[in-house]
Design a protein around this motif. Structure first.
Motif, PDB file in Angstrom:
ATOM      1  N   ARG A   9      40.645  37.902  39.837  1.00  0.00           N
ATOM      2  CA  ARG A   9      39.363  38.534  40.123  1.00  0.00           C
ATOM      3  C   ARG A   9      39.100  38.639  41.611  1.00  0.00           C
ATOM      4  N   SER A  10      38.393  39.707  41.965  1.00  0.00           N
ATOM      5  CA  SER A  10      37.941  39.827  43.347  1.00  0.00           C
ATOM      6  C   SER A  10      36.981  38.705  43.668  1.00  0.00           C
ATOM      7  N   SER A  11      37.125  38.125  44.855  1.00  0.00           N
ATOM      8  CA  SER A  11      36.273  36.996  45.230  1.00  0.00           C
ATOM      9  C   SER A  11      34.821  37.381  45.413  1.00  0.00           C
ATOM     10  N   LYS A  12      34.521  38.683  45.519  1.00  0.00           N
ATOM     11  CA  LYS A  12      33.136  39.083  45.777  1.00  0.00           C
ATOM     12  C   LYS A  12      32.417  39.602  44.544  1.00  0.00           C
ATOM     13  N   VAL A  13      33.063  39.613  43.377  1.00  0.00           N
ATOM     14  CA  VAL A  13      32.426  40.190  42.199  1.00  0.00           C
ATOM     15  C   VAL A  13      31.103  39.504  41.901  1.00  0.00           C
ATOM     16  N   VAL A  14      31.100  38.172  41.897  1.00  0.00           N
ATOM     17  CA  VAL A  14      29.901  37.434  41.535  1.00  0.00           C
ATOM     18  C   VAL A  14      28.741  37.796  42.437  1.00  0.00           C
ATOM     19  N   THR A  15      28.950  37.732  43.734  1.00  0.00           N
ATOM     20  CA  THR A  15      27.840  37.928  44.651  1.00  0.00           C
ATOM     21  C   THR A  15      27.404  39.382  44.725  1.00  0.00           C
ATOM     22  N   ILE A  16      28.324  40.326  44.598  1.00  0.00           N
ATOM     23  CA  ILE A  16      27.951  41.740  44.623  1.00  0.00           C
ATOM     24  C   ILE A  16      27.045  42.084  43.449  1.00  0.00           C
ATOM     25  N   VAL A  17      27.423  41.630  42.246  1.00  0.00           N
ATOM     26  CA  VAL A  17      26.607  41.932  41.077  1.00  0.00           C
ATOM     27  C   VAL A  17      25.252  41.244  41.183  1.00  0.00           C
ATOM     28  N   THR A  18      25.244  40.004  41.671  1.00  0.00           N
ATOM     29  CA  THR A  18      23.979  39.291  41.862  1.00  0.00           C
ATOM     30  C   THR A  18      23.062  40.078  42.779  1.00  0.00           C
ATOM     31  N   ASN A 108      45.174  29.718  28.164  1.00  0.00           N
ATOM     32  CA  ASN A 108      46.209  30.687  28.514  1.00  0.00           C
ATOM     33  C   ASN A 108      45.618  31.984  29.049  1.00  0.00           C
ATOM     34  N   ASP A 109      44.432  32.359  28.579  1.00  0.00           N
ATOM     35  CA  ASP A 109      43.754  33.515  29.160  1.00  0.00           C
ATOM     36  C   ASP A 109      43.509  33.310  30.653  1.00  0.00           C
ATOM     37  N   ILE A 110      43.038  32.125  31.027  1.00  0.00           N
ATOM     38  CA  ILE A 110      42.716  31.860  32.431  1.00  0.00           C
ATOM     39  C   ILE A 110      43.995  31.744  33.264  1.00  0.00           C
ATOM     40  N   LEU A 111      45.017  31.115  32.728  1.00  0.00           N
ATOM     41  CA  LEU A 111      46.294  31.074  33.440  1.00  0.00           C
ATOM     42  C   LEU A 111      46.804  32.494  33.700  1.00  0.00           C
ATOM     43  N   ALA A 112      46.743  33.344  32.676  1.00  0.00           N
ATOM     44  CA  ALA A 112      47.218  34.720  32.833  1.00  0.00           C
ATOM     45  C   ALA A 112      46.362  35.487  33.825  1.00  0.00           C
ATOM     46  N   ARG A 113      45.071  35.187  33.877  1.00  0.00           N
ATOM     47  CA  ARG A 113      44.178  35.855  34.825  1.00  0.00           C
ATOM     48  C   ARG A 113      44.450  35.430  36.267  1.00  0.00           C
ATOM     49  N   ASP A 114      44.664  34.128  36.477  1.00  0.00           N
ATOM     50  CA  ASP A 114      44.688  33.589  37.834  1.00  0.00           C
ATOM     51  C   ASP A 114      46.076  33.467  38.450  1.00  0.00           C
ATOM     52  N   GLY A 132      54.462  30.905  36.522  1.00  0.00           N
ATOM     53  CA  GLY A 132      53.750  31.824  37.399  1.00  0.00           C
ATOM     54  C   GLY A 132      53.414  31.142  38.712  1.00  0.00           C
ATOM     55  N   THR A 133      52.763  31.887  39.596  1.00  0.00           N
ATOM     56  CA  THR A 133      52.406  31.377  40.917  1.00  0.00           C
ATOM     57  C   THR A 133      50.897  31.405  41.079  1.00  0.00           C
ATOM     58  N   LEU A 134      50.324  30.281  41.498  1.00  0.00           N
ATOM     59  CA  LEU A 134      48.889  30.183  41.715  1.00  0.00           C
ATOM     60  C   LEU A 134      48.577  30.142  43.208  1.00  0.00           C
ATOM     61  N   ALA A 135      47.743  31.065  43.665  1.00  0.00           N
ATOM     62  CA  ALA A 135      47.156  30.984  45.002  1.00  0.00           C
ATOM     63  C   ALA A 135      45.885  30.156  44.837  1.00  0.00           C
ATOM     64  N   ASP A 136      45.999  28.850  45.028  1.00  0.00           N
ATOM     65  CA  ASP A 136      44.932  27.927  44.674  1.00  0.00           C
ATOM     66  C   ASP A 136      43.738  28.055  45.613  1.00  0.00           C
ATOM     67  N   LYS A 137      42.586  28.349  45.054  1.00  0.00           N
ATOM     68  CA  LYS A 137      41.388  28.552  45.864  1.00  0.00           C
ATOM     69  C   LYS A 137      40.810  27.236  46.377  1.00  0.00           C
ATOM     70  N   TYR A 138      41.006  26.156  45.647  1.00  0.00           N
ATOM     71  CA  TYR A 138      40.433  24.886  46.069  1.00  0.00           C
ATOM     72  C   TYR A 138      41.112  24.318  47.313  1.00  0.00           C
ATOM     73  N   THR A 139      42.406  24.541  47.427  1.00  0.00           N
ATOM     74  CA  THR A 139      43.150  23.938  48.541  1.00  0.00           C
ATOM     75  C   THR A 139      43.722  24.945  49.516  1.00  0.00           C
ATOM     76  N   GLY A 140      43.866  26.210  49.104  1.00  0.00           N
ATOM     77  CA  GLY A 140      44.536  27.202  49.937  1.00  0.00           C
ATOM     78  C   GLY A 140      46.038  27.144  49.831  1.00  0.00           C
ATOM     79  N   LYS A 141      46.560  26.317  48.914  1.00  0.00           N
ATOM     80  CA  LYS A 141      48.010  26.175  48.759  1.00  0.00           C
ATOM     81  C   LYS A 141      48.545  27.156  47.712  1.00  0.00           C
ATOM     82  N   THR A 142      49.850  27.406  47.796  1.00  0.00           N
ATOM     83  CA  THR A 142      50.553  28.155  46.761  1.00  0.00           C
ATOM     84  C   THR A 142      51.272  27.155  45.862  1.00  0.00           C
TER      85      THR A 142
END
Length: 250
Positions: A9-18, A108-114, A132-142
């Motif tokens: 998901r785009s990181s700005k979806v939540v705030t734009i819709v709000t 598995n839905d969330i894994l496939a999404r992220d 798969g590969t996760l670009a982890d938002k909490y740490t900034g690590k791959t």
């Protein structure tokens, strides 16, 4: 078959819709709850984010979006935390139920999404994510995800509003079906670095924030949207922590 619309998901979806909802003049508890619902729908239908920049790409929300999230936060009641009496994971339904009826469980839905570059276990109709590969938002690590008894825990699915915290801030008062939806709502779920998720546990924003400061604006906005959608309240320390993050983003 797996729902192919599930994607990063785009990181700005939540705030734009709000921002759009609040600009339209919504006010009051029912309107705030409706805003959270629309945000969740936007997350389900948003296109993929640009993964080419990797996990260190900026995820800051813009001033207008942050201001809208602050306005939404102001409409959420501030109360003391209720006792944890009666809480159990079962109060939120079976873990990782297929609430969207796409044939795949929520984990598995969330894994496939992220994840990106994901592969699936053969014979599961592209439901069970194998790697798969996760670009982890909490740490900034791959992080490389590989399904297995000794490897799956490297990537966990986090409830942004922990279920125990939700129970103590209003979820006792919503229906069993609403609690089930909360536990499986994509708005409240994110694949995350396992050790960091374990360290977060059931802490609120007053006691834990993502180590990756670039994600904190989105994190605070999503917490606010989940609270609003499910008519949960915030404690005073929680409110002040979320507000502090959001105001620092402007």
């Amino acid at each position: 078959m797996k729902d192919k619309t599930i994607s990063p998901r785009s990181s700005k979806v939540v705030t734009i819709v709000t921002a759009a909802l609040l600009a339209g003049g919504l006010a009051g508890c029912e309107a705030v709850s409706s805003a959270g619902t629309v945000i969740a729908e936007a997350l389900r239908t948003a296109g993929p984010s640009d993964a080419a920049h990797g996990p260190t790409a900026s995820q800051d929300a813009g001033p207008a979006e942050v201001s809208a999230a602050i306005t939404m936060l102001a409409a959420i009641p501030v109360k003391g935390r209720a006792p944890q009496t009666g809480y159990s994971r079962d109060r939120f339904g079976p873990a990782w139920a297929d609430v969207d009826h796409n044939g795949c469980d929520t984990r598995n839905d969330i894994l496939a999404r992220d994840l990106t570059g994901e592969t699936f276990k053969p014979g599961t109709h592209n439901c069970v994510v194998a790697s798969g590969t996760l670009a982890d938002k909490y740490t900034g690590k791959t992080i490389q995800f590989v399904r297995g008894a000794s490897t799956s825990s490297a990537v966990q699915i986090d409830h942004i509003i922990p279920l125990s915290l939700a129970w103590q801030t209003g979820a006792q008062q919503i229906s069993e079906e609403q609690r089930k939806q909360l536990a499986n709502d994509p708005l409240n779920l994110m694949a995350a670095d396992g050790p960091t998720n374990t360290a977060k546990s059931d802490k609120d924003a007053a006691t834990w924030l993502p180590p990756n400061k670039a994600f904190r604006c989105e994190y605070a906005a999503r917490m606010t949207a989940v609270k609003a959608k499910y008519k949960l309240w915030v404690t005073r320390p929680e409110h002040d922590a979320i507000e502090g993050v959001l105001t620092s983003c402007i």
